[in-house]
Design a protein around this motif. Structure first.
Motif, short mmCIF file in Angstrom:
data_model
loop_
_atom_site.label_atom_id
_atom_site.label_comp_id
_atom_site.label_asym_id
_atom_site.label_seq_id
_atom_site.Cartn_x
_atom_site.Cartn_y
_atom_site.Cartn_z
N GLN A 83 -3.13 -8.08 -63.23
CA GLN A 83 -1.83 -8.39 -62.64
C GLN A 83 -1.33 -7.28 -61.72
O GLN A 83 -0.95 -7.52 -60.59
CB GLN A 83 -0.80 -8.68 -63.74
CG GLN A 83 0.49 -9.33 -63.25
CD GLN A 83 1.56 -8.33 -62.86
OE1 GLN A 83 1.79 -7.34 -63.54
NE2 GLN A 83 2.22 -8.57 -61.75
N GLN A 84 -1.36 -6.04 -62.17
CA GLN A 84 -0.77 -4.94 -61.42
C GLN A 84 -1.59 -4.56 -60.18
O GLN A 84 -1.02 -4.22 -59.15
CB GLN A 84 -0.58 -3.72 -62.32
CG GLN A 84 0.47 -3.91 -63.39
CD GLN A 84 -0.05 -4.59 -64.65
OE1 GLN A 84 -1.18 -5.05 -64.70
NE2 GLN A 84 0.79 -4.66 -65.67
N HIS A 132 -2.90 -8.48 -58.51
CA HIS A 132 -1.77 -9.38 -58.28
C HIS A 132 -2.07 -10.81 -58.73
O HIS A 132 -1.65 -11.78 -58.09
CB HIS A 132 -1.32 -9.34 -56.83
CG HIS A 132 -1.09 -7.95 -56.34
ND1 HIS A 132 -0.03 -7.17 -56.79
CD2 HIS A 132 -1.80 -7.17 -55.49
CE1 HIS A 132 -0.11 -6.00 -56.22
NE2 HIS A 132 -1.17 -5.96 -55.44
N GLY A 167 -1.59 -13.98 -61.07
CA GLY A 167 -0.54 -14.58 -61.88
C GLY A 167 -0.60 -16.09 -61.80
O GLY A 167 -1.37 -16.66 -61.03
N VAL A 220 -4.52 -17.29 -62.80
CA VAL A 220 -5.01 -16.76 -64.08
C VAL A 220 -5.66 -17.88 -64.88
O VAL A 220 -6.76 -17.73 -65.42
CB VAL A 220 -3.87 -16.13 -64.92
CG1 VAL A 220 -4.40 -15.66 -66.27
CG2 VAL A 220 -3.23 -14.99 -64.17
N PHE A 253 1.17 -11.80 -67.71
CA PHE A 253 1.18 -12.37 -66.35
C PHE A 253 2.49 -13.08 -66.06
O PHE A 253 3.06 -13.73 -66.93
CB PHE A 253 0.04 -13.39 -66.20
CG PHE A 253 -1.31 -12.80 -66.43
CD1 PHE A 253 -1.93 -12.02 -65.48
CD2 PHE A 253 -1.96 -13.04 -67.63
CE1 PHE A 253 -3.18 -11.49 -65.71
CE2 PHE A 253 -3.21 -12.51 -67.88
CZ PHE A 253 -3.83 -11.73 -66.92
N ALA A 308 5.25 -15.36 -59.67
CA ALA A 308 4.12 -14.54 -59.23
C ALA A 308 4.36 -13.90 -57.86
O ALA A 308 4.06 -12.73 -57.66
CB ALA A 308 2.83 -15.36 -59.22
N TYR A 341 6.76 -10.96 -58.06
CA TYR A 341 6.09 -9.79 -58.64
C TYR A 341 5.25 -9.08 -57.59
O TYR A 341 5.21 -7.86 -57.52
CB TYR A 341 5.20 -10.19 -59.82
CG TYR A 341 5.93 -10.19 -61.14
CD1 TYR A 341 5.80 -9.12 -62.02
CD2 TYR A 341 6.74 -11.26 -61.52
CE1 TYR A 341 6.46 -9.12 -63.24
CE2 TYR A 341 7.40 -11.26 -62.73
CZ TYR A 341 7.27 -10.19 -63.58
OH TYR A 341 7.93 -10.17 -64.78
N SER A 393 5.60 -3.21 -62.73
CA SER A 393 5.61 -4.48 -63.43
C SER A 393 6.04 -4.28 -64.88
O SER A 393 5.73 -3.28 -65.51
CB SER A 393 4.21 -5.10 -63.41
OG SER A 393 4.17 -6.27 -64.18
N LYS A 437 4.96 -6.31 -67.12
CA LYS A 437 3.91 -7.00 -67.86
C LYS A 437 2.93 -5.99 -68.46
O LYS A 437 2.70 -4.92 -67.90
CB LYS A 437 3.15 -7.98 -66.95
CG LYS A 437 4.03 -9.05 -66.34
CD LYS A 437 4.65 -9.92 -67.40
CE LYS A 437 5.53 -11.01 -66.82
NZ LYS A 437 6.17 -11.82 -67.84
#
Length: 117
Positions: free
Chosen positions: A28-29, A32, A34, A38, A62, A68, A71, A81, A83
């Motif tokens: 995710q970080q 990216h 999401g 995913v 996520f 998404a 983020y 983030s 998350k």
């Protein structure tokens, strides 16, 4: 035993050749990932390796499809983030175990090796 190079063709379908795919790369970080993306990635992993992700708390790791993009944009201006981190190295570990388990925080003792008093 599955390795990161073994799953790289699946990952490249989602990230192309622009992304650096290292064990420490966070889905995710860093990538990216999401929402539905995913789901699609995990469905490919399940179809290929039979891994069980039923215990994965999706929202902890996520953003949903609606969030998404926000983020992504906030990460571009340096916002961190909220998350949990899910790395490619952990994905490989989950595939090898055959089912989801939460990542161990850096410096913590993994549950399987914890010694009871």
């Amino acid at each position: 035993m599955v390795t990161l190079p073994a799953i790289e063709p699946i990952l490249r379908e989602f990230f192309g050749n622009l992304a650096s795919l290292e064990p420490t790369t966070r889905l995710q970080q860093d990538l990216h990932l999401g929402g539905d993306d995913v789901d699609e990635l995990l469905e490919k992993i399940v179809a290929t390796y039979g891994t069980d992700f039923s215990e994965l708390d999706f929202d902890a790791f996520f953003p949903n499809e609606t969030d998404a993009l926000s983020y992504y944009w906030t990460s571009l201006i340096g916002c961190k983030s909220d998350k949990k981190e899910f790395t490619l190295g952990h994905l490989v570990d989950v595939i090898n175990r055959g089912q989801w388990f939460d990542p161990v925080a850096p410096g913590a003792t993994p549950p399987a090796t914890r010694i009871s008093p």
